[in-house]
Design a protein around this motif. Sequence first.
Motif, mmCIF file in Angstrom:
data_model
loop_
_atom_site.group_PDB
_atom_site.id
_atom_site.type_symbol
_atom_site.label_atom_id
_atom_site.label_comp_id
_atom_site.label_asym_id
_atom_site.label_seq_id
_atom_site.Cartn_x
_atom_site.Cartn_y
_atom_site.Cartn_z
ATOM 1 N N ARG A 21 56.433 26.657 37.115
ATOM 2 C CA ARG A 21 55.599 26.086 36.047
ATOM 3 C C ARG A 21 56.321 24.885 35.439
ATOM 4 N N GLY A 22 55.567 23.846 35.219
ATOM 5 C CA GLY A 22 56.148 22.649 34.616
ATOM 6 C C GLY A 22 56.815 21.731 35.620
ATOM 7 N N SER A 23 56.786 22.071 36.895
ATOM 8 C CA SER A 23 57.448 21.228 37.901
ATOM 9 C C SER A 23 56.614 20.009 38.271
ATOM 10 N N MET A 24 55.445 19.875 37.666
ATOM 11 C CA MET A 24 54.610 18.686 37.848
ATOM 12 C C MET A 24 53.797 18.490 36.574
ATOM 13 N N PRO A 25 53.858 17.299 35.992
ATOM 14 C CA PRO A 25 53.076 17.053 34.773
ATOM 15 C C PRO A 25 51.576 16.999 35.088
ATOM 16 N N GLY A 26 50.761 17.295 34.066
ATOM 17 C CA GLY A 26 49.313 17.188 34.209
ATOM 18 C C GLY A 26 48.638 18.392 34.853
ATOM 19 N N VAL A 27 49.403 19.462 35.093
ATOM 20 C CA VAL A 27 48.846 20.654 35.731
ATOM 21 C C VAL A 27 48.584 21.715 34.659
ATOM 22 N N GLU A 28 47.436 22.368 34.740
ATOM 23 C CA GLU A 28 47.149 23.522 33.891
ATOM 24 C C GLU A 28 47.699 24.731 34.645
ATOM 25 N N TRP A 29 48.896 25.157 34.279
ATOM 26 C CA TRP A 29 49.581 26.221 34.998
ATOM 27 C C TRP A 29 48.957 27.579 34.672
ATOM 28 N N VAL A 30 48.794 28.385 35.685
ATOM 29 C CA VAL A 30 48.258 29.738 35.538
ATOM 30 C C VAL A 30 49.332 30.600 34.873
ATOM 31 N N ARG A 131 45.711 13.863 42.846
ATOM 32 C CA ARG A 131 45.957 14.339 44.208
ATOM 33 C C ARG A 131 47.211 13.726 44.854
ATOM 34 N N PRO A 132 47.482 12.429 44.721
ATOM 35 C CA PRO A 132 48.720 11.895 45.336
ATOM 36 C C PRO A 132 49.984 12.591 44.833
ATOM 37 N N ALA A 133 50.063 12.843 43.521
ATOM 38 C CA ALA A 133 51.228 13.553 42.969
ATOM 39 C C ALA A 133 51.247 14.997 43.457
ATOM 40 N N ALA A 134 50.063 15.605 43.597
ATOM 41 C CA ALA A 134 49.986 16.982 44.083
ATOM 42 C C ALA A 134 50.461 17.073 45.527
ATOM 43 N N ILE A 135 50.137 16.098 46.317
ATOM 44 C CA ILE A 135 50.595 16.085 47.719
ATOM 45 C C ILE A 135 52.119 16.018 47.762
ATOM 46 N N ARG A 136 52.712 15.205 46.897
ATOM 47 C CA ARG A 136 54.182 15.129 46.843
ATOM 48 C C ARG A 136 54.762 16.472 46.401
ATOM 49 N N TRP A 137 54.101 17.151 45.439
ATOM 50 C CA TRP A 137 54.559 18.468 44.980
ATOM 51 C C TRP A 137 54.534 19.462 46.138
ATOM 52 N N VAL A 138 53.462 19.454 46.894
ATOM 53 C CA VAL A 138 53.333 20.362 48.041
ATOM 54 C C VAL A 138 54.447 20.073 49.052
ATOM 55 N N GLN A 139 54.686 18.804 49.334
ATOM 56 C CA GLN A 139 55.745 18.451 50.290
ATOM 57 C C GLN A 139 57.114 18.921 49.807
ATOM 58 N N SER A 140 57.370 18.843 48.510
ATOM 59 C CA SER A 140 58.688 19.248 48.008
ATOM 60 C C SER A 140 58.841 20.770 47.897
ATOM 61 N N HIS A 141 57.724 21.522 47.945
ATOM 62 C CA HIS A 141 57.788 22.983 47.855
ATOM 63 C C HIS A 141 57.286 23.671 49.123
ATOM 64 N N ASN A 142 57.111 22.903 50.165
ATOM 65 C CA ASN A 142 56.525 23.445 51.392
ATOM 66 C C ASN A 142 57.413 24.464 52.094
ATOM 67 N N LEU A 143 58.707 24.442 51.848
ATOM 68 C CA LEU A 143 59.600 25.398 52.504
ATOM 69 C C LEU A 143 59.789 26.671 51.685
ATOM 70 N N PHE A 144 59.036 26.811 50.592
ATOM 71 C CA PHE A 144 59.146 28.013 49.771
ATOM 72 C C PHE A 144 58.877 29.246 50.623
ATOM 73 N N ARG A 145 59.693 30.259 50.418
ATOM 74 C CA ARG A 145 59.480 31.547 51.078
ATOM 75 C C ARG A 145 59.948 32.637 50.118
ATOM 76 N N GLY A 146 59.021 33.505 49.733
ATOM 77 C CA GLY A 146 59.343 34.590 48.820
ATOM 78 C C GLY A 146 59.926 35.775 49.561
ATOM 79 N N LYS A 147 60.464 36.702 48.802
ATOM 80 C CA LYS A 147 60.931 37.954 49.398
ATOM 81 C C LYS A 147 59.705 38.787 49.769
ATOM 82 N N PRO A 148 59.766 39.510 50.886
ATOM 83 C CA PRO A 148 58.620 40.357 51.251
ATOM 84 C C PRO A 148 58.338 41.390 50.153
ATOM 85 N N MET A 149 57.048 41.626 49.910
ATOM 86 C CA MET A 149 56.649 42.643 48.929
ATOM 87 C C MET A 149 55.894 43.740 49.653
#
Length: 187
Positions: A21-30, A131-149
């Motif tokens: 949360r807060g890693s990109m301005p202008g987003v209404e974070w859930v 959308r352009p900023a969102a695409i950059r956000w996706v590219q910078s977080h694309n390698l995210f991998r959570g622990k299995p649940m």
Amino acid sequence: MRLFVALHLPPALREALSLLRGSMPGVEWVPAPNYHISLRFIGEITDRHVMQEIDLALGRLSWKPFEATLTGALLKEGSTMDSLALGVERSSELDTLQSQIESLLRRAGLSPAKRRFQPHVTLGHLRTTERPAAIRWVQSHNLFRGKPMQIEHVTLFESLRGYEEQIYVPRAEYAWNPALQLSVEDE
């Protein structure tokens, strides 16, 4: 009641995701308590008989516990708003569970789901002009991998409109084995 069936994320995973949360301005974070993996949107239900049919249908679910893993960032494009999300690694177990839910709810009299199942966790919403900023956000977080649940139950949620945000209230949990009794966790 506006209802949906989902996988409620474990508290530790919700907390880890909230750090984004807060890693990109202008987003209404859930809000972190609302993080979930939707399995089936049901919609507005006002008839008590239909509610009972939904409960009976979901009470018939039966599967073996399995693991699910969040992986990779996504941009879900809309006509007026886009969403930032994390994908869920597809598995035959997850697809089978979702298919079983769909089948049981249709037999209970609900209309077929309107959207194709694409498992994800929505993190935030933003205007399409971002959308352009969102695409950059996706590219910078694309390698995210959570622990299995571990997936051992599904939850029936009610969606309430709160002041400036949605509030998702767990109404019932359904165990992987119908003989198990679960109680909705208080948070």
